[in-house]
Design a protein around this motif. Structure first.
Motif, PDB file in Angstrom:
ATOM      1  N   TYR A   1       2.621  -7.220  -7.054  1.00  0.00           N
ATOM      2  CA  TYR A   1       3.060  -7.270  -5.651  1.00  0.00           C
ATOM      3  C   TYR A   1       3.908  -6.058  -5.265  1.00  0.00           C
ATOM      4  CZ  TYR A   1       7.747  -8.755  -7.112  1.00  0.00           C
ATOM      5  OH  TYR A   1       9.000  -8.806  -7.656  1.00  0.00           O
ATOM      6  N   MET A   2       4.508  -5.370  -6.273  1.00  0.00           N
ATOM      7  CA  MET A   2       5.330  -4.208  -5.950  1.00  0.00           C
ATOM      8  C   MET A   2       4.486  -3.066  -5.377  1.00  0.00           C
ATOM      9  SD  MET A   2       8.409  -4.928  -6.213  1.00  0.00           S
ATOM     10  CE  MET A   2       8.897  -3.275  -5.769  1.00  0.00           C
ATOM     11  N   ALA A   3       3.201  -2.995  -5.755  1.00  0.00           N
ATOM     12  CA  ALA A   3       2.321  -1.987  -5.144  1.00  0.00           C
ATOM     13  C   ALA A   3       2.174  -2.273  -3.654  1.00  0.00           C
ATOM     14  CB  ALA A   3       0.957  -1.988  -5.822  1.00  0.00           C
ATOM     15  N   GLY A   4       2.069  -3.565  -3.305  1.00  0.00           N
ATOM     16  CA  GLY A   4       2.008  -3.935  -1.891  1.00  0.00           C
ATOM     17  C   GLY A   4       3.288  -3.589  -1.162  1.00  0.00           C
ATOM     18  N   VAL A   5       4.424  -3.797  -1.811  1.00  0.00           N
ATOM     19  CA  VAL A   5       5.711  -3.455  -1.192  1.00  0.00           C
ATOM     20  C   VAL A   5       5.771  -1.953  -0.903  1.00  0.00           C
ATOM     21  CG1 VAL A   5       8.201  -3.335  -1.587  1.00  0.00           C
ATOM     22  CG2 VAL A   5       6.933  -5.401  -2.218  1.00  0.00           C
ATOM     23  N   ILE A   6       5.342  -1.146  -1.872  1.00  0.00           N
ATOM     24  CA  ILE A   6       5.363   0.314  -1.691  1.00  0.00           C
ATOM     25  C   ILE A   6       4.465   0.710  -0.523  1.00  0.00           C
ATOM     26  CG2 ILE A   6       4.607   2.481  -2.749  1.00  0.00           C
ATOM     27  CD1 ILE A   6       5.708   1.445  -5.387  1.00  0.00           C
ATOM     28  N   TYR A   7       3.285   0.106  -0.450  1.00  0.00           N
ATOM     29  CA  TYR A   7       2.383   0.443   0.667  1.00  0.00           C
ATOM     30  C   TYR A   7       3.026   0.077   2.001  1.00  0.00           C
ATOM     31  CZ  TYR A   7      -1.644   0.641   3.728  1.00  0.00           C
ATOM     32  OH  TYR A   7      -2.481   0.961   4.750  1.00  0.00           O
ATOM     33  N   VAL A   8       3.589  -1.112   2.109  1.00  0.00           N
ATOM     34  CA  VAL A   8       4.170  -1.571   3.381  1.00  0.00           C
ATOM     35  C   VAL A   8       5.287  -0.635   3.830  1.00  0.00           C
ATOM     36  CG1 VAL A   8       5.558  -3.400   4.444  1.00  0.00           C
ATOM     37  CG2 VAL A   8       3.530  -3.980   3.104  1.00  0.00           C
ATOM     38  N   VAL A   9       6.165  -0.256   2.896  1.00  0.00           N
ATOM     39  CA  VAL A   9       7.310   0.580   3.264  1.00  0.00           C
ATOM     40  C   VAL A   9       6.868   1.995   3.632  1.00  0.00           C
ATOM     41  CG1 VAL A   9       9.472   1.595   2.447  1.00  0.00           C
ATOM     42  CG2 VAL A   9       8.917  -0.780   1.893  1.00  0.00           C
ATOM     43  N   LEU A  10       5.951   2.575   2.847  1.00  0.00           N
ATOM     44  CA  LEU A  10       5.521   3.948   3.133  1.00  0.00           C
ATOM     45  C   LEU A  10       4.629   4.023   4.366  1.00  0.00           C
ATOM     46  CD1 LEU A  10       4.738   5.404  -0.415  1.00  0.00           C
ATOM     47  CD2 LEU A  10       6.808   5.690   0.955  1.00  0.00           C
ATOM     48  N   ALA A  11       3.835   2.983   4.622  1.00  0.00           N
ATOM     49  CA  ALA A  11       2.889   3.019   5.751  1.00  0.00           C
ATOM     50  C   ALA A  11       3.519   2.556   7.058  1.00  0.00           C
ATOM     51  CB  ALA A  11       1.670   2.158   5.449  1.00  0.00           C
ATOM     52  N   PHE A  12       4.696   1.970   7.016  1.00  0.00           N
ATOM     53  CA  PHE A  12       5.336   1.476   8.240  1.00  0.00           C
ATOM     54  C   PHE A  12       5.780   2.668   9.106  1.00  0.00           C
ATOM     55  CE2 PHE A  12       9.078   0.132  10.640  1.00  0.00           C
ATOM     56  CZ  PHE A  12       8.594  -1.011  11.254  1.00  0.00           C
ATOM     57  N   PRO A  13       5.602   2.652  10.450  1.00  0.00           N
ATOM     58  CA  PRO A  13       5.054   1.556  11.266  1.00  0.00           C
ATOM     59  C   PRO A  13       3.580   1.757  11.637  1.00  0.00           C
ATOM     60  CG  PRO A  13       6.170   3.095  12.695  1.00  0.00           C
ATOM     61  CD  PRO A  13       6.261   3.677  11.302  1.00  0.00           C
ATOM     62  N   ARG A  14       2.977   2.888  11.259  1.00  0.00           N
ATOM     63  CA  ARG A  14       1.629   3.198  11.753  1.00  0.00           C
ATOM     64  C   ARG A  14       0.537   2.423  11.044  1.00  0.00           C
ATOM     65  NH1 ARG A  14       1.828   9.786  12.783  1.00  0.00           N
ATOM     66  NH2 ARG A  14       3.565   9.746  14.264  1.00  0.00           N
ATOM     67  N   GLY A  15       0.835   1.940   9.826  1.00  0.00           N
ATOM     68  CA  GLY A  15      -0.156   1.132   9.130  1.00  0.00           C
ATOM     69  C   GLY A  15      -1.042   1.907   8.188  1.00  0.00           C
ATOM     70  N   TYR A  16      -0.798   3.197   8.014  1.00  0.00           N
ATOM     71  CA  TYR A  16      -1.584   3.984   7.078  1.00  0.00           C
ATOM     72  C   TYR A  16      -0.684   5.020   6.411  1.00  0.00           C
ATOM     73  CZ  TYR A  16      -1.643   7.300  10.978  1.00  0.00           C
ATOM     74  OH  TYR A  16      -1.262   8.134  12.003  1.00  0.00           O
ATOM     75  N   LEU A  17      -1.101   5.491   5.234  1.00  0.00           N
ATOM     76  CA  LEU A  17      -0.330   6.491   4.491  1.00  0.00           C
ATOM     77  C   LEU A  17      -0.595   7.857   5.115  1.00  0.00           C
ATOM     78  CD1 LEU A  17      -1.095   5.111   0.930  1.00  0.00           C
ATOM     79  CD2 LEU A  17       0.967   4.745   2.301  1.00  0.00           C
ATOM     80  N   GLU A  18       0.462   8.507   5.581  1.00  0.00           N
ATOM     81  CA  GLU A  18       0.324   9.665   6.456  1.00  0.00           C
ATOM     82  C   GLU A  18      -0.081  10.945   5.747  1.00  0.00           C
ATOM     83  OE1 GLU A  18       3.823  10.167   8.729  1.00  0.00           O
ATOM     84  OE2 GLU A  18       3.785   8.154   9.577  1.00  0.00           O
TER      85      GLU A  18
END
Length: 557
Positions: A93-110
């Motif tokens: 689940y920590m991979a999901g946490v990393i994605y959510v924090v890095l992708a916020f707020p646009r929803g994708y990894l910039e």
């Protein structure tokens, strides 16, 4: 059955199974209530916040990512499969946490760095963790220990790097973006610190016991709550629309509208430019032309429409795209005020254009005077001086040599004829006599006959327009023909002149190379000045490679 109902039912089932497994499995007797509570809080908080985000912005990936992260936390608590050295999905689940924090707020990894960090996190909690468990199960303790060190070491590196990324992002963010990302960003940064502390505690033989694990669960759950706080702050910010309506109750003074909208949108960099349909351009509040910037990370453009007509454009922080409803609400509340300021900007632009047009007309008149003076001095004046000298020679030879005197007189007569022709040509350029004597249609016929290009001329004038309209129309066509012959190698030119509804409309089109720009050169600007000085309208259509069409409508009522 809707998407939300299905996800909620699945989450409830997952939570129940996790709770039962976590509490009653034979190898987990004596588990603490705190552990069960934290698992349920983390899982449910992510699922609930993810469902809300998914509902508000279906196109954004943050919602689904948070829901998946919540389910992964439940699966981690079920300890599947139980083995000596851990279980699968323990930290997935920590991979999901990393994605959510890095992708916020646009929803994708910039960018690439964000994608690399997420990829390393997935590798760590997936293949690397699976290898650790497999080698632990077959009692390859040395390999398992090495893999365990690699797993926790990579986790520490990813956590530290992600923390640095968030700090840099905060430092580079605009004030509007900071307002949007602050709750999630700082709690996310705290979660990466908690991961680093947990890894350090593990390497030091866990002197702090379970405290780092508990801290990580608490901070992780706080990410979802921070997300909800961020949504609440955004919703609360929309109450500024009511304040904006009150503030705009009285007619705002110069600059007050922009300032009021900037406060409502929490974007000090906000600018407003206004659309002028007649000239098809944007201007600022002072009527000065403005070019819209291209979309970038520093500036975004939102076009404002009212009653299906474009009235303005907002130049703002790109972070406002994450709250488009707020932008639309502010624009709706300030629509009337923007329309009023657009009319003021249009008036100022017209005054500026009028002043510039008058200046150009004066300069053109002065240039024309200098041209006439130069033509008289270099042409007719020099020719008349030569005639006078020739007559003087004839006079001196008249008594002694009448034959030579006759020769000089013939030369003088020829010089006078040429001087007269020069004066006629000069006066025709100043004001053609045929226009005064016979009117616009015959004058245009004469103009077309002298044009080096084939001209198709159609004139429909039920009666003679006023003198100033005839003059403007004549020189409009003359200048347009000159431009076509000089700048646009054309095979033919079409001229249409019609009088109807209290105005004379003129259209001159060619099939040349196109690309004419009224802002470059004096020819087209001169045409515009002649037409607009009489209250008319002037347009140019000149796509590259497709010819040029210049049109004018001059009132003659």
């Amino acid at each position: 059955m809707g998407r939300r109902t299905i996800v909620v039912a699945a989450a409830a089932l997952a939570a129940g199974v996790a709770f039962a497994w976590f509490t009653f499995a034979s190898d987990l007797h004596g588990v603490r209530v705190l552990d069960v509570t934290l698992v349920l809080v983390v899982g449910w908080s992510f699922i609930a916040a993810g469902l809300l985000a998914w509902e508000l912005r279906p196109e954004n990936r943050i919602g689904p990512a948070m829901v998946i992260t919540g389910f992964l936390r439940f699966l981690a608590a079920m300890h599947l499969p139980p083995v000596a050295d851990g279980h699968a999905l323990e930290v997935a689940y920590m991979a999901g946490v990393i994605y959510v924090v890095l992708a916020f707020p646009r929803g994708y990894l910039e960018n690439r760095l964000h994608r690399w960090l997420f990829g390393l996190a997935v590798f760590a909690v997936g293949p690397l963790d699976a290898a650790r468990i497999i080698f632990g199960a077959v009692h390859e303790s040395a390999i398992a220990r090495a893999l365990e060190l690699a797993l926790f070491g990579l986790g520490a590196v990813v956590a530290a790097a992600a923390f640095v990324v968030l700090v840099r992002r905060w430092r580079r963010a605009s004030s509007r973006l900071r307002f949007a990302i602050a709750p999630v960003l700082w709690v996310g940064a705290a979660s990466f610190v908690a991961v680093f502390l947990m890894v350090t505690n593990h390497f030091l033989e866990e002197p702090a016991g379970d405290a780092p694990h508990i801290l990580l669960d608490i901070v992780t759950a706080s990410i979802a709550f921070a997300f909800l706080v961020g949504i609440g702050r955004t919703r609360l910010a929309r109450s500024a629309v009511a304040d904006l309506v009150i503030e705009l109750g009285n007619t705002p003074g110069p600059g007050e509208l922009r300032a009021a909208m900037a406060r409502a949108l929490r974007d000090p960099s906000l600018d407003i430019v206004y659309w002028l349909p007649d000239s098809a351009r944007y201007v600022d509040a002072n009527g000065h032309p403005v070019e819209l910037p291209g979309e970038s990370d520093e500036r975004s453009v939102t076009v404002v429409r009212r009653e299906d007509h474009t009235i303005a454009a907002l130049l703002h922080d790109p972070a406002l795209h994450e709250d488009q409803q707020l932008v639309e609400s502010v624009c709706a509340a300030a629509g009337l005020a923007m329309e009023n300021e657009r009319l003021q900007a249009e008036l100022k632009a017209q005054l500026d254009e009028l002043s510039a047009s008058r200046t150009r007309i004066v300069e053109a008149a002065q240039a024309e005077r200098r041209r006439i003076e130069r033509d008289l001095h270099d042409g007719s004046q020099q020719r008349l001086v030569s005639v006078a000298m020739t007559l003087g020679l004839a006079d001196s030879k008249l008594a002694s040599n009448p034959v030579d005197a006759q020769t000089f007189l013939r030369e003088a007569r020829s010089g006078l004829s040429q001087a007269l022709a020069d004066l006629r040509e000069l006066s025709s350029g100043i004001y053609p006599g045929i226009l005064t004597e016979r009117g616009l249609a015959p004058a245009l016929d004469d103009l077309a006959a002298r044009c080096p290009l084939p001209v198709d001329l159609v004139v429909s004038l039920p009666h003679r327009p006023p003198d100033q309209v005839e003059t403007a129309a004549y020189f409009f066509v003359s200048e347009a023909l000159t431009n076509a012959a000089k700048h646009a190698p054309s095979s033919n030119v079409h001229i249409r002149v019609e009088q109807a509804d209290g105005q004379v409309t003129i259209q001159v089109s060619d099939d040349g190379m196109g690309g004419a720009d009224p802002s470059r050169g004096s020819g087209l600007r001169g045409l515009r000045d002649r037409v607009e000085a009489l209250g008319g309208h002037f347009t140019v259509t000149s796509p590259p490679g497709a010819g040029t069409v210049v049109e004018a409508a001059i009132p003659c009522g």
